[in-house]
Design a protein around this motif. Structure first.
Motif, PDB file in Angstrom:
ATOM      1  N   LEU A   1       0.823  -1.206   0.000  1.00  0.00           N
ATOM      2  CA  LEU A   1       0.000   0.000   0.000  1.00  0.00           C
ATOM      3  C   LEU A   1       0.858   1.257   0.000  1.00  0.00           C
ATOM      4  O   LEU A   1       0.598   2.205  -0.754  1.00  0.00           O
ATOM      5  CB  LEU A   1      -0.926   0.008   1.216  1.00  0.00           C
ATOM      6  N   LEU A   2       1.850   1.290   0.864  1.00  0.00           N
ATOM      7  CA  LEU A   2       2.634   2.513   1.013  1.00  0.00           C
ATOM      8  C   LEU A   2       3.583   2.730  -0.162  1.00  0.00           C
ATOM      9  O   LEU A   2       3.876   3.875  -0.518  1.00  0.00           O
ATOM     10  CB  LEU A   2       3.407   2.490   2.331  1.00  0.00           C
ATOM     11  N   THR A   3       4.033   1.650  -0.769  1.00  0.00           N
ATOM     12  CA  THR A   3       4.860   1.801  -1.971  1.00  0.00           C
ATOM     13  C   THR A   3       4.036   2.401  -3.098  1.00  0.00           C
ATOM     14  O   THR A   3       4.539   3.180  -3.914  1.00  0.00           O
ATOM     15  CB  THR A   3       5.440   0.444  -2.399  1.00  0.00           C
ATOM     16  N   GLY A   4       2.735   2.056  -3.123  1.00  0.00           N
ATOM     17  CA  GLY A   4       1.843   2.645  -4.121  1.00  0.00           C
ATOM     18  C   GLY A   4       1.630   4.129  -3.909  1.00  0.00           C
ATOM     19  O   GLY A   4       1.319   4.860  -4.848  1.00  0.00           O
ATOM     20  N   GLY A   5       1.756   4.573  -2.666  1.00  0.00           N
ATOM     21  CA  GLY A   5       1.777   5.999  -2.368  1.00  0.00           C
ATOM     22  C   GLY A   5       0.443   6.705  -2.313  1.00  0.00           C
ATOM     23  O   GLY A   5       0.405   7.927  -2.175  1.00  0.00           O
TER      24      GLY A   5
ATOM     25  N   VAL B   1      -1.885   4.673   6.109  1.00  0.00           N
ATOM     26  CA  VAL B   1      -1.980   3.352   6.725  1.00  0.00           C
ATOM     27  C   VAL B   1      -1.595   3.424   8.195  1.00  0.00           C
ATOM     28  O   VAL B   1      -0.526   3.953   8.546  1.00  0.00           O
ATOM     29  CB  VAL B   1      -1.073   2.331   6.006  1.00  0.00           C
ATOM     30  N   THR B   2      -2.466   2.888   9.049  1.00  0.00           N
ATOM     31  CA  THR B   2      -2.154   2.695  10.455  1.00  0.00           C
ATOM     32  C   THR B   2      -2.068   1.203  10.724  1.00  0.00           C
ATOM     33  O   THR B   2      -2.978   0.448  10.350  1.00  0.00           O
ATOM     34  CB  THR B   2      -3.230   3.300  11.372  1.00  0.00           C
ATOM     35  N   VAL B   3      -0.990   0.773  11.358  1.00  0.00           N
ATOM     36  CA  VAL B   3      -0.822  -0.626  11.748  1.00  0.00           C
ATOM     37  C   VAL B   3      -1.118  -0.762  13.231  1.00  0.00           C
ATOM     38  O   VAL B   3      -0.584  -0.003  14.051  1.00  0.00           O
ATOM     39  CB  VAL B   3       0.613  -1.115  11.452  1.00  0.00           C
ATOM     40  N   LEU B   4      -1.962  -1.723  13.568  1.00  0.00           N
ATOM     41  CA  LEU B   4      -2.217  -2.100  14.959  1.00  0.00           C
ATOM     42  C   LEU B   4      -1.712  -3.525  15.145  1.00  0.00           C
ATOM     43  O   LEU B   4      -2.195  -4.450  14.490  1.00  0.00           O
ATOM     44  CB  LEU B   4      -3.710  -2.028  15.281  1.00  0.00           C
TER      45      LEU B   4
ATOM     46  N   LEU C   1       8.559  -4.064   8.847  1.00  0.00           N
ATOM     47  CA  LEU C   1       8.051  -2.774   8.369  1.00  0.00           C
ATOM     48  C   LEU C   1       9.151  -1.742   8.187  1.00  0.00           C
ATOM     49  O   LEU C   1       8.867  -0.587   7.853  1.00  0.00           O
ATOM     50  CB  LEU C   1       7.000  -2.248   9.355  1.00  0.00           C
ATOM     51  N   ALA C   2      10.386  -2.138   8.397  1.00  0.00           N
ATOM     52  CA  ALA C   2      11.505  -1.198   8.272  1.00  0.00           C
ATOM     53  C   ALA C   2      11.550  -0.504   6.908  1.00  0.00           C
ATOM     54  O   ALA C   2      11.871   0.694   6.840  1.00  0.00           O
ATOM     55  CB  ALA C   2      12.828  -1.911   8.552  1.00  0.00           C
ATOM     56  N   PRO C   3      11.211  -1.191   5.801  1.00  0.00           N
ATOM     57  CA  PRO C   3      11.273  -0.506   4.497  1.00  0.00           C
ATOM     58  C   PRO C   3      10.327   0.692   4.379  1.00  0.00           C
ATOM     59  O   PRO C   3      10.525   1.535   3.505  1.00  0.00           O
ATOM     60  CB  PRO C   3      10.901  -1.606   3.500  1.00  0.00           C
ATOM     61  N   VAL C   4       9.285   0.773   5.242  1.00  0.00           N
ATOM     62  CA  VAL C   4       8.336   1.890   5.146  1.00  0.00           C
ATOM     63  C   VAL C   4       8.271   2.702   6.443  1.00  0.00           C
ATOM     64  O   VAL C   4       7.417   3.581   6.595  1.00  0.00           O
ATOM     65  CB  VAL C   4       6.917   1.384   4.790  1.00  0.00           C
ATOM     66  N   ALA C   5       9.176   2.422   7.370  1.00  0.00           N
ATOM     67  CA  ALA C   5       9.090   3.027   8.709  1.00  0.00           C
ATOM     68  C   ALA C   5       9.112   4.549   8.667  1.00  0.00           C
ATOM     69  O   ALA C   5       8.500   5.210   9.509  1.00  0.00           O
ATOM     70  CB  ALA C   5      10.219   2.500   9.588  1.00  0.00           C
ATOM     71  N   GLY C   6       9.803   5.144   7.713  1.00  0.00           N
ATOM     72  CA  GLY C   6       9.889   6.595   7.639  1.00  0.00           C
ATOM     73  C   GLY C   6       8.859   7.237   6.737  1.00  0.00           C
ATOM     74  O   GLY C   6       8.911   8.457   6.502  1.00  0.00           O
ATOM     75  N   HIS C   7       7.910   6.447   6.250  1.00  0.00           N
ATOM     76  CA  HIS C   7       6.922   6.969   5.299  1.00  0.00           C
ATOM     77  C   HIS C   7       5.989   7.954   5.993  1.00  0.00           C
ATOM     78  O   HIS C   7       5.492   7.702   7.097  1.00  0.00           O
ATOM     79  CB  HIS C   7       6.124   5.811   4.709  1.00  0.00           C
ATOM     80  N   ALA C   8       5.705   9.051   5.348  1.00  0.00           N
ATOM     81  CA  ALA C   8       4.884  10.105   5.957  1.00  0.00           C
ATOM     82  C   ALA C   8       3.449   9.656   6.215  1.00  0.00           C
ATOM     83  O   ALA C   8       2.776  10.201   7.106  1.00  0.00           O
ATOM     84  CB  ALA C   8       4.877  11.340   5.051  1.00  0.00           C
TER      85      ALA C   8
END
Length: 324
Positions: A20-24, A28-31, A43-50
């Protein structure tokens, strides 16, 4: 769209979040409770995603779930206890998380006016099938505490749609494989053991048949259902690659440079289903979805990932429950 993903630090959930986040285009909220198989490294590859946020919490906690649910447009519910061997050893955590936790989420989704609730389930709810393929209207006949708890959560989700009108869609998938899978499951357990020169356990005669689906294809199918599936419907996401466990182990031995002398034949699992097979006609005909990743190529890439990412799995592998 603002999407809440439960269990988003696990194997399949984290793959979905990364997609999802790569699609931009999404927030997204993860619980995730970060139990033994949840890992923030996934989730490290997207950890800094805004557009990414992480909340540590248990889906069985109504206060936490209500607080996190507020403001979301959709829920994709992966969070579950999922290992059959662990459910046989002790069923209560499976009932508590998979059944009670799902109901807590459904209640909160209703309260906060969530627009769509995607409940991610499994082919195991049908039990075993000697030949042919299960269709979505097949009666449920689970064999293990794990599959029984998932069947219960499926029925609660459908009941919430029929009683309260919540926009619920259920997906049921075949066996997943790919990178970041916790090392208690067959493929990562065998690969990580073999890469360390250890032995591997094969249940019974190895004739149990499973259908394999790459996690990236699975997540693409879930996203398709999230965006285009019909409310109140069930969709199968099948991989189409059927192998006996013995055939699969032969491929893993070859990929890891080992032979059958590394295999211990162990007593069969209690209540071990002989064969799973899903009909994927509905999702193909209605939504145009079909898996794209060839099993031979996907398996080779998966083995290569574990070979190249030993730091990720070395500690967890030591804790894994053996069995295939």
């Amino acid at each position: 769209m603002r999407i809440l993903v439960t269990g988003g630090a696990g194997f399949i959930g984290s793959a979905f979040v990364r997609r999802l986040l790569t699609g931009g285009a999404e927030r997204v909220t993860v619980l995730d409770a970060l139990t033994y198989s949840g890992n923030l490294a996934n989730l490290a590859p997207v950890a800094g995603h805004a557009d990414y946020a992480f909340v540590r919490g248990d889906i069985r906690d109504p206060d936490t779930v209500s607080r996190v649910m507020a403001g979301h447009d959709a829920v994709v519910h992966f969070a579950a206890e999922s290992h059959v061997d662990r459910s046989i050893a002790g069923a209560l955590p499976f009932v508590s998380t998979n059944v009670q936790g799902t109901q807590v989420l459904l209640d909160a989704a209703l309260r906060h006016g969530v627009g769509r609730f995607v409940h991610v389930s499994t082919d195991e709810v049908y039990g075993s099938i000697d030949e042919g393929h299960w269709r979505e209207d097949q009666p449920l006949a689970p064999s293990s505490p794990y599959s029984a708890s998932k069947a219960g959560s499926d029925l609660l989700a459908l009941a919430c749609h029929r009683t309260h009108g919540l926009d619920v869609v259920i997906t049921r998938c075949s066996n997943n494989y790919g990178p970041y899978q916790y090392c208690e499951k067959l493929i990562p357990l065998f690969v990580t053991n073999l890469l360390q020169g250890k032995r591997v356990p094969l249940y019974g005669d190895g004739g149990n048949v499973r259908e394999w689906l790459h996690v990236d294809d699975h997540c693409r199918g879930i996203e398709t259902v999230l965006r285009h599936g019909r409310a109140g419907e069930i969709y199968h996401i099948g991989g189409g690659a059927e192998l006996t466990n013995r055939e699969l182990v032969g491929r893993l031995l070859a990929a890891c440079g080992a032979d059958w002398s590394a295999v211990d034949h162990v007593a069969d699992r209690k209540g071990h289903d002989r064969r799973y097979a899903l009909s994927a006609e509905k999702i193909r005909d209605e939504l145009g979805f079909a898996p794209e990743i060839d099993f031979t190529e996907g398996l080779a890439a998966t083995v290569a990932w574990y070979r190249e990412n030993r730091d990720w799995w070395r500690a967890p592998a030591a804790e894994a429950v053996a069995g295939a």
